[in-house]
Design a protein around this motif. Structure first.
Motif, PDB file in Angstrom:
ATOM      1  N   LEU A   1       5.756   2.366  -7.802  1.00  0.00           N
ATOM      2  CA  LEU A   1       6.220   2.879  -6.501  1.00  0.00           C
ATOM      3  C   LEU A   1       5.558   4.207  -6.151  1.00  0.00           C
ATOM      4  O   LEU A   1       5.640   4.659  -5.003  1.00  0.00           O
ATOM      5  N   HIS A   2       4.934   4.844  -7.138  1.00  0.00           N
ATOM      6  CA  HIS A   2       4.440   6.215  -6.962  1.00  0.00           C
ATOM      7  C   HIS A   2       2.943   6.352  -7.204  1.00  0.00           C
ATOM      8  O   HIS A   2       2.432   7.454  -7.288  1.00  0.00           O
ATOM      9  N   ARG A   3       2.266   5.228  -7.323  1.00  0.00           N
ATOM     10  CA  ARG A   3       0.830   5.275  -7.644  1.00  0.00           C
ATOM     11  C   ARG A   3       0.057   6.141  -6.640  1.00  0.00           C
ATOM     12  O   ARG A   3      -0.842   6.876  -7.009  1.00  0.00           O
TER      13      ARG A   3
ATOM     14  N   ARG B   1      12.528   9.590   5.351  1.00  0.00           N
ATOM     15  CA  ARG B   1      11.079   9.390   5.246  1.00  0.00           C
ATOM     16  C   ARG B   1      10.828   8.408   4.116  1.00  0.00           C
ATOM     17  O   ARG B   1      11.033   8.726   2.942  1.00  0.00           O
ATOM     18  N   LEU B   2      10.428   7.198   4.491  1.00  0.00           N
ATOM     19  CA  LEU B   2      10.242   6.133   3.504  1.00  0.00           C
ATOM     20  C   LEU B   2       8.771   5.992   3.157  1.00  0.00           C
ATOM     21  O   LEU B   2       7.917   5.996   4.049  1.00  0.00           O
ATOM     22  N   HIS B   3       8.502   5.866   1.882  1.00  0.00           N
ATOM     23  CA  HIS B   3       7.142   5.697   1.389  1.00  0.00           C
ATOM     24  C   HIS B   3       7.110   4.329   0.709  1.00  0.00           C
ATOM     25  O   HIS B   3       7.571   4.181  -0.426  1.00  0.00           O
ATOM     26  N   VAL B   4       6.642   3.333   1.454  1.00  0.00           N
ATOM     27  CA  VAL B   4       6.822   1.938   1.060  1.00  0.00           C
ATOM     28  C   VAL B   4       5.607   1.443   0.276  1.00  0.00           C
ATOM     29  O   VAL B   4       4.506   1.354   0.809  1.00  0.00           O
ATOM     30  N   ALA B   5       5.837   1.127  -0.993  1.00  0.00           N
ATOM     31  CA  ALA B   5       4.769   0.610  -1.849  1.00  0.00           C
ATOM     32  C   ALA B   5       4.653  -0.902  -1.671  1.00  0.00           C
ATOM     33  O   ALA B   5       5.658  -1.582  -1.454  1.00  0.00           O
ATOM     34  N   PRO B   6       3.434  -1.440  -1.754  1.00  0.00           N
ATOM     35  CA  PRO B   6       3.223  -2.869  -1.519  1.00  0.00           C
ATOM     36  C   PRO B   6       3.601  -3.712  -2.732  1.00  0.00           C
ATOM     37  O   PRO B   6       2.736  -4.268  -3.410  1.00  0.00           O
ATOM     38  N   VAL B   7       4.893  -3.794  -2.996  1.00  0.00           N
ATOM     39  CA  VAL B   7       5.366  -4.577  -4.130  1.00  0.00           C
ATOM     40  C   VAL B   7       6.782  -5.080  -3.823  1.00  0.00           C
ATOM     41  O   VAL B   7       7.562  -4.382  -3.169  1.00  0.00           O
ATOM     42  N   ILE B   8       7.065  -6.311  -4.264  1.00  0.00           N
ATOM     43  CA  ILE B   8       8.429  -6.842  -4.261  1.00  0.00           C
ATOM     44  C   ILE B   8       8.934  -6.689  -5.693  1.00  0.00           C
ATOM     45  O   ILE B   8       8.377  -7.291  -6.605  1.00  0.00           O
TER      46      ILE B   8
END
Lengths: 199, 199
Positions: free
Chosen positions: A35-37, A155-162
């Motif tokens: 989520l933080h890469r 403020r959402l930081h959306v990672a490309p993962v389910i």
């Protein structure tokens, strides 16, 4: 006027951490840095966002974000962030277990609050003065503040993962209207979305 | 090469419909047009996205997207979309209850498939030829296809609302890596995010 903000890194299915958070797995099993890469691999590309996350004049966080321990305090534990945490401001930690304030290098002081989310926010507002207050996490803490209508900007930081399981943002928050602020930005590792919470 | 795509309008907390969908509340209680306002209020601003949603050469949808009824068919029900549905192509409807195909104006034919999601997808691929196949919804159907690894491209249309309850996209899908395609676009009513599903 100063705002109450919250920055959360989450998966596209709304999880901000996995299950079974521990000293070895601070973000839970199977999550690691997924989520933080963007924070670690592309700090320059996200400099404004990263600066914004620690720009507040005071912070509030849940006990579980401060420590992998539960129950009575292990007084040797002084947070995940080393001698000089990135907050450089008072950080109010929600807990059921009293503890003396903990002063770190660089202006961060962890203050342990045992009388609930409203008292913690009031203390943070007082400490922040004209600056914003940030609700730093984790999911349970942010959800409590959202449910109480106490957050102005998300403020959402959306990672490309389910992720499929874990600690879910918005759980129990209930029906809430939002209003986008600015336009989405991002890279292949993250999409940044900012919302004003409408009351 | 043709792809299997899915376009889903969802809330920021991952719901694509509310609870208790019915003839009067096709998107469930308390939802109304809140996830789809952009389609109705700003069709010109989202023309490329809207064209993309119905561009496939064949579609697959769940029974609950086709009809508010459950159990045996009411043969007078011919879908939500009037005499000329927007698909203009074969639409394979997943159901446990056999029914003869239903030919509508403008090239849409609803074909009722009783032997599962893989059979429905195979029939849709065959009908689509070189064109894409779209998994049209609802949540349960898309989640089944995602869990089976059968969707190539997911196009999310995220409305600025926390619904707090309802039919949740990604429920039961499990850990899946995604890869953003292009950059996010949108307006104050919606953010469009496109992901390739990584296998």
């Amino acid at each position: 006027m100063s705002k109450v903000t919250s920055d959360m890194a989450m998966s596209i299915d709304g999880y901000v951490a996995g299950l079974h958070q521990s000293l070895d797995d601070p973000f839970g099993e199977g999550v690691g840095e997924r989520l933080h890469r963007w924070m670690f691999d592309e700090p320059e590309a996200h400099k404004a966002v990263l600066d914004g996350i620690v720009a507040a004049g005071a912070f509030v966080m849940g006990r579980n974000m401060f420590s992998p321990g539960r129950g009575e305090w292990d007084l040797d534990w002084t947070g995940w962030w080393g001698e000089e945490p990135p907050y450089h401001a008072p950080v109010f930690v929600l807990t059921h277990h009293p503890r003396e304030p903990l002063t770190m290098k660089g202006g961060t002081t962890f203050v342990f609050v045992t009388d609930g989310i409203e008292a913690a926010l009031a203390a943070a507002r007082e400490a922040a003065g004209d600056r914003d207050v940030a609700i730093a996490g984790g999911a349970q803490t942010v959800n409590q503040y959202l449910a109480a209508g106490l957050i102005d900007e998300l403020r959402l930081h959306v990672a490309p993962v389910i992720l499929g399981r874990g600690e879910r943002l918005f759980d129990g928050v209930g029906d809430t209207n939002l209003e986008p602020v600015g336009t989405p930005t991002g890279t292949a590792l993250v999409t940044h979305l900012t919302y004003r919470v409408v009351r």
